[in-house]
Motif scaffolding. Structure first.
Motif, mmCIF file in Angstrom:
data_model
loop_
_atom_site.group_PDB
_atom_site.id
_atom_site.type_symbol
_atom_site.label_atom_id
_atom_site.label_comp_id
_atom_site.label_asym_id
_atom_site.label_seq_id
_atom_site.Cartn_x
_atom_site.Cartn_y
_atom_site.Cartn_z
ATOM 1 N N SER A 1 0.817 -1.198 0.000
ATOM 2 C CA SER A 1 0.000 0.000 0.000
ATOM 3 C C SER A 1 0.851 1.247 0.000
ATOM 4 N N LEU B 1 -8.157 3.871 13.210
ATOM 5 C CA LEU B 1 -8.725 2.723 12.501
ATOM 6 C C LEU B 1 -10.214 2.571 12.810
ATOM 7 N N ARG C 1 -2.446 4.532 3.633
ATOM 8 C CA ARG C 1 -3.148 3.295 3.309
ATOM 9 C C ARG C 1 -2.291 2.099 3.668
ATOM 10 N N LEU C 2 -2.929 1.033 4.117
ATOM 11 C CA LEU C 2 -2.219 -0.153 4.575
ATOM 12 C C LEU C 2 -2.674 -1.386 3.816
ATOM 13 N N LEU D 1 -12.709 -1.574 6.451
ATOM 14 C CA LEU D 1 -11.383 -1.007 6.197
ATOM 15 C C LEU D 1 -11.145 -0.818 4.700
ATOM 16 N N VAL E 1 -3.877 -4.878 4.320
ATOM 17 C CA VAL E 1 -4.527 -5.529 5.453
ATOM 18 C C VAL E 1 -4.728 -7.014 5.184
ATOM 19 N N GLU F 1 -12.158 5.145 10.952
ATOM 20 C CA GLU F 1 -12.234 4.784 9.532
ATOM 21 C C GLU F 1 -13.298 3.707 9.285
ATOM 22 N N GLN G 1 2.061 4.092 1.807
ATOM 23 C CA GLN G 1 2.190 4.565 3.178
ATOM 24 C C GLN G 1 2.062 6.071 3.260
ATOM 25 N N HIS H 1 -8.170 1.062 2.418
ATOM 26 C CA HIS H 1 -7.072 0.129 2.638
ATOM 27 C C HIS H 1 -7.172 -1.050 1.657
#
Length: 228
Positions: A2, A159, A8-9, A27, A11, A162, A4, A32
């Motif tokens: 993602s 989180l 954004r990650l 998420l 997951v 979100e 960074q 994400h």
């Protein structure tokens, strides 16, 4: 991987019960990227496919290796063996965010991952899950218990926001009391409704659940309003 810079990650989700796919979907809705989910039973695979179409079903070590955020949504009793087992094989990575959703435990159970440099968080949504898209709407009205080391609490709180929820910080030492409160509310609510439905059914009332719906919802709302 993602972006960074945009926050954004990537997951990965361990557990495709009622909770994991729903939170993962929330998420993903926040931007994400979902890199994979573990699912063992046929029911869990079906649930994963329904809630997270196109997300690959992977083995747990591969999920952890690919992920910047690992969401562990399995029963509390299974957490210690899972976390320590992955630590023994050197799977956890420095800087990786590791979140579990069990109400009973704080971040102590994630210590093996933390020793490897991972960021531990315990995030529990105070909600009864169906494992369907209906839950996504309910998240907007849900409080989440967030437990973690002070420096990383803002990550957990962000989180939750979100996902559409409201974060509430619960101290590590208070997790057992928190879990007791949650279980008491869940069990008591269900048992009272089942008892009342049985009585109505016994006197010939059809669809007792539907009959009680408005009464129960309004009574609970009145009780909760009195505590605000």
């Amino acid at each position: 991987m993602s972006d960074q810079r945009a926050g954004r990650l990537g997951v990965g989700v361990i557990g495709a019960g009622h909770v994991g796919p729903v939170l993962a979907s929330a998420l993903a809705g926040a931007g994400h990227a979902l890199v994979g989910i573990s699912a063992v039973s046929e029911a869990s695979r079906d649930r994963a496919e329904t809630m997270l179409p196109g997300v690959p079903v992977l083995e747990i070590p591969e999920i952890v290796e690919r992920s910047e955020l690992v969401l562990i949504a399995i029963p509390d009793a299974e957490l210690p063996a899972l976390v320590s087992g992955l630590a023994a094989t050197g799977t956890w990575r420095p800087g990786q965010i590791v979140v579990h959703t069990a109400p009973d435990s704080g971040v102590g159970v994630l210590e093996p991952a933390q020793r490897a440099g991972s960021i531990p968080l315990a995030i529990h949504p105070a909600m009864s899950f169906t494992g369907t898209s209906l839950d996504l709407t309910r998240l907007a009205e849900t409080f989440f218990a967030v437990t973690g080391p002070s420096p990383v609490l803002p990550i957990g709180q962000a989180l939750v926001v979100e996902m559409g929820g409201e974060p509430v910080v619960i101290a590590e030492d208070d997790r057992a009391a928190y879990a007791e409160a949650i279980e008491t509310a869940r069990v008591f609510s269900r048992s009272i409704v089942e008892q009342a439905s049985g009585i109505l059914q016994g006197i010939g009332v059809e669809h007792p659940g539907a009959y009680l719906s408005s009464l129960v919802r309004s009574a609970v709302e009145d009780a909760l309003s009195a505590e605000r």
